[in-house]
Design an enzyme around this catalytic site. Structure first.
Site: not given
Ligand code: ATP
Ligand code: MG
Length: 443
Positions: A69, A71, A145
Site C-alpha cells: 500500500d 501511505d 523503526d
Molecule cells: P509491511 O510491508 O509489512 O506493511 P511496513 O514497513 O509498511 O511493512 P507497517 O506496519 O505498514 O509496516 O508500518 C508502516 C510504517 O510505520 C513503517 O514503514 C515504519 O516506518 C512505521 N512503523 C511501523 N511499526 C513501527 C514501530 N513499531 N515502531 C516505529 N515505527 C513503526
Molecule cells: Mg505497510
C-alpha cells in the site's frame, strides 16, 4: 538576553537536514506510485502542504518489489486534511489519521509525528505509552523503526528525502534500527519481531548492532499487549515465509509461548509441516485460516494431554475433549490467540476421530460438516506426521473426489474388506481353538 537564557536552559534541538536524492540518483519514478495516492499528494501540495509517500512503499520500490500500500505523510493536521477531500474520514482516537477514499481505494494520510522523550512517556520497562504528538518531518523520520522504513518520496519532484541513511542501508541490504537499538526495542518490543519478519521478507541482513540485543531483550515480549502480539504473530505466520520466520523467532526466543508448546521432536515436526503447508498455500495465492494454523501449533499438546488421560484409563472421546479444554486454558493465551478461534479449532480437532468411522451414513455426515475441508486437510497433515494410516488419507481423498456411485462403492468395499478381515480373524480363532482342543485331547 532572555532568549539567550532560554537557549541555555532548553536543550538544543538539532535540526536535521535530509540528504536529498534527485531523480537521477535513484530508480523510483512517479509512474510507479498508485494513482489514487498520487492524486491525494497533488491535492495536498496545491493547498500549500508538504506530502510524501513514506515507509514500506518507498522501501519496497527501491528494492524493486511491489508495495502493498502507499501511505502518505504530511505536515497538514487531520483537521486541515479532511476538508480538502470529498470523502475523507478522521480515524483513530489515540492517534488520529485520515482515510481518504478515492474511487475504491483508501489512502492513509498521517501527520508528521514526534516521539515524546520525557519520563512519563514510557512505562517501567522503557515501553512507549504514547506516540501522539505532531512534529517535524525529521522527527517523524526519527520515530520510525528502521532506517529503510524512514524514507520519503515526493512524486512531484521525484526526490527521496533521507534523514537516517536509509538509502545506503537499502543498497547494502541492511536492516538497521534508527538510534540506539536497546532503547528502541525497549520502547516497543514488537520491533524485535518486525526485525525478523522484515529481514526475512525483504532478504535483508539485520545489522549486527540491531541483532545483538535480540536474545537478551527477548523477555520484554511479555509486556506487549496481547492484541498487538497477536497481530504481529499473524503477520509472521501468514506472510508466505512462516517457516523461516519461526526458525528465526525461535533462535532468539522471541515467542516464549511457542517455545513452551514445541517441547519435543514430534511437536517440532508437526509445527514445521503446518508452517510449510501454510507457506505453500499462500505462495500459490490460496487463502489460509489463522485458526487452522494455531490449531496445528497446539495439536501436539492436545495429543500429549490426551495420551496421559488414556494411560490413566480414560475413554478416547472424553479424553480428547478434556485435553482440548486443558490446552485452551493453559496454552492458547500464550500465543495471544483470540477466543473466537476456539470454536473452529475445536471443530477440527473433534472431527479427527470421526474420520476413522467409515460405515453406513457416517462418512456422509462428516463430509456435510461446514468445517470438513479444514478437518480433512488437518487429517492429511497428521497422516504425513505418521499419526494416521496412509490408507485412511487415501480413502478420504477418493471419497471426496468420487461421485455418488463411487462413494457407495468405497463404503461397500471397505465394509467388505473389514468383513473379510473379521471372518478371516474369526476362522483363524476357530482353527486355533480346534488345534488347542485337539492338542489337549491327544496329550
Ligand atoms: P509491511 O510491508 O509489512 O506493511 P511496513 O514497513 O509498511 O511493512 P507497517 O506496519 O505498514 O509496516 O508500518 C508502516 C510504517 O510505520 C513503517 O514503514 C515504519 O516506518 C512505521 N512503523 C511501523 N511499526 C513501527 C514501530 N513499531 N515502531 C516505529 N515505527 C513503526
Ligand atoms: Mg505497510
Amino acid at each position: 538576553m532572555i532568549s539567550s537564557l532560554i537557549a541555555r536552559i532548553l536543550p538544543k534541538k538539532r535540526i536535521r537536514q535530509p540528504r536529498i536524492y534527485h531523480a537521477a540518483q535513484h530508480t523510483i519514478r512517479a509512474g510507479q506510485i498508485d494513482p489514487a495516492a498520487l492524486s491525494v499528494i497533488r491535492r495536498l501540495h496545491s493547498s500549500g502542504f508538504q506530502a510524501f509517500v513514506v515507509g514500506g512503499a518507498v522501501r519496497d520500490l527501491l528494492l524493486e518489489r511491489r508495495p502493498k500500500d502507499f501511505d502518505i505523510a504530511t505536515n497538514a493536521t487531520p483537521e486541515q486534511i479532511k476538508p480538502l477531500f470529498r470523502r475523507a474520514f478522521i480515524i483513530g482516537r489515540r492517534f488520529k489519521l485520515v482515510h481518504v477514499h478515492v474511487g475504491r481505494d483508501v489512502i492513509e494520510v498521517s501527520t508528521f509525528r514526534t516521539v515524546q522523550t520525557d519520563e512519563n512517556a514510557t512505562d517501567e520497562h522503557g515501553r512507549l505509552l504514547s506516540d501522539n504528538v505532531y512534529g517535524t518531518q525529521s522527527e517523524d523520520a526519527m520515530r520510525r523503526d528502521f532506517t529503510v522504513n524512514a524514507l520519503y518520496f515526493d512524486p512531484l519532484s521525484e526526490e527521496i528525502w533521507d534523514y537516517v541513511g536509509g538509502v545506503n542501508d537499502i543498497r547494502a541490504r541492511r536492516l538497521k534500527l534508527i538510534g540506539s537499538p536497546v532503547t528502541r526495542y525497549r520502547e516497543d518490543p514488537v520491533r524485535m519481531l518486525r526485525a525478523v519478519r522484515l529481514a526475512g521478507k525483504l532478504d535483508l541482513t539485520i545489522a549486527p548492532s540491531s541483532e545483538k540485543p535480540l536474545r537478551k531483550l527477548a523477555g520484554l515480549m511479555a509486556h506487549i499487549p496481547p492484541t498487538r502480539l497477536f497481530e504481529e504473530t499473524q503477520k509472521l505466520l501468514l506472510s508466505g515465509n512462516a517457516e523461516k520466520n519461526i526458525t528465526e523467532v525461535r533462535h532468539y526466543h522471541l515467542l516464549p509461548g511457542l517455545d513452551a508448546l514445541l517441547l519435543d521432536e514430534n511437536a517440532e515436526h508437526f509445527a514445521a509441516l503446518a508452517l510449510k503447508h501454510t507457506d505453500d498455500r499462500i505462495n500459490i495465492g490460496k487463502t489460509v485460516s489463522p485458526a487452522y494454523l494455531f490449531g496445528a501449533l497446539l495439536w501436539p499438546m492436545v495429543t500429549r494431554e490426551r495420551d496421559v488421560l488414556l494411560a490413566a484409563g480414560g475413554k478416547p472421546l472424553p479424553a480428547l475433549l478434556e485435553a482440548i479444554d486443558t490446552v485452551f486454558e493453559r496454552y492458547a493465551h500464550k500465543l495471544a490467540m483470540p477466543r473466537r478461534f476456539q470454536t473452529m479449532i475445536r471443530d477440527i480437532w473433534v472431527s479427527q476421530p470421526r474420520f476413522e468411522q467409515r460405515s453406513g451414513q457416517r462418512p456422509y455426515r462428516l463430509f456435510g460438516q461446514p468445517k470438513f475441508r479444514a478437518a480433512y486437510d488437518f487429517m492429511l497433515m497428521r497422516g504425513e506426521n505418521g499419526e494416521v494410516p496412509e490408507e485412511l488419507c487415501r480413502w478420504w481423498t477418493l471419497f471426496q473426489d468420487a461421485d455418488e456411485e463411487g462413494r457407495q462403492l468405497l463404503i461397500h468395499q471397505l465394509a467388505k474388506t473389514t468383513d473379510d478381515k473379521r471372518s478371516r480373524h474369526r476362522r483363524r480363532r476357530k482353527t486355533a481353538a480346534k488345534l488347542a482342543a485337539n492338542g489337549a485331547e491327544s496329550s
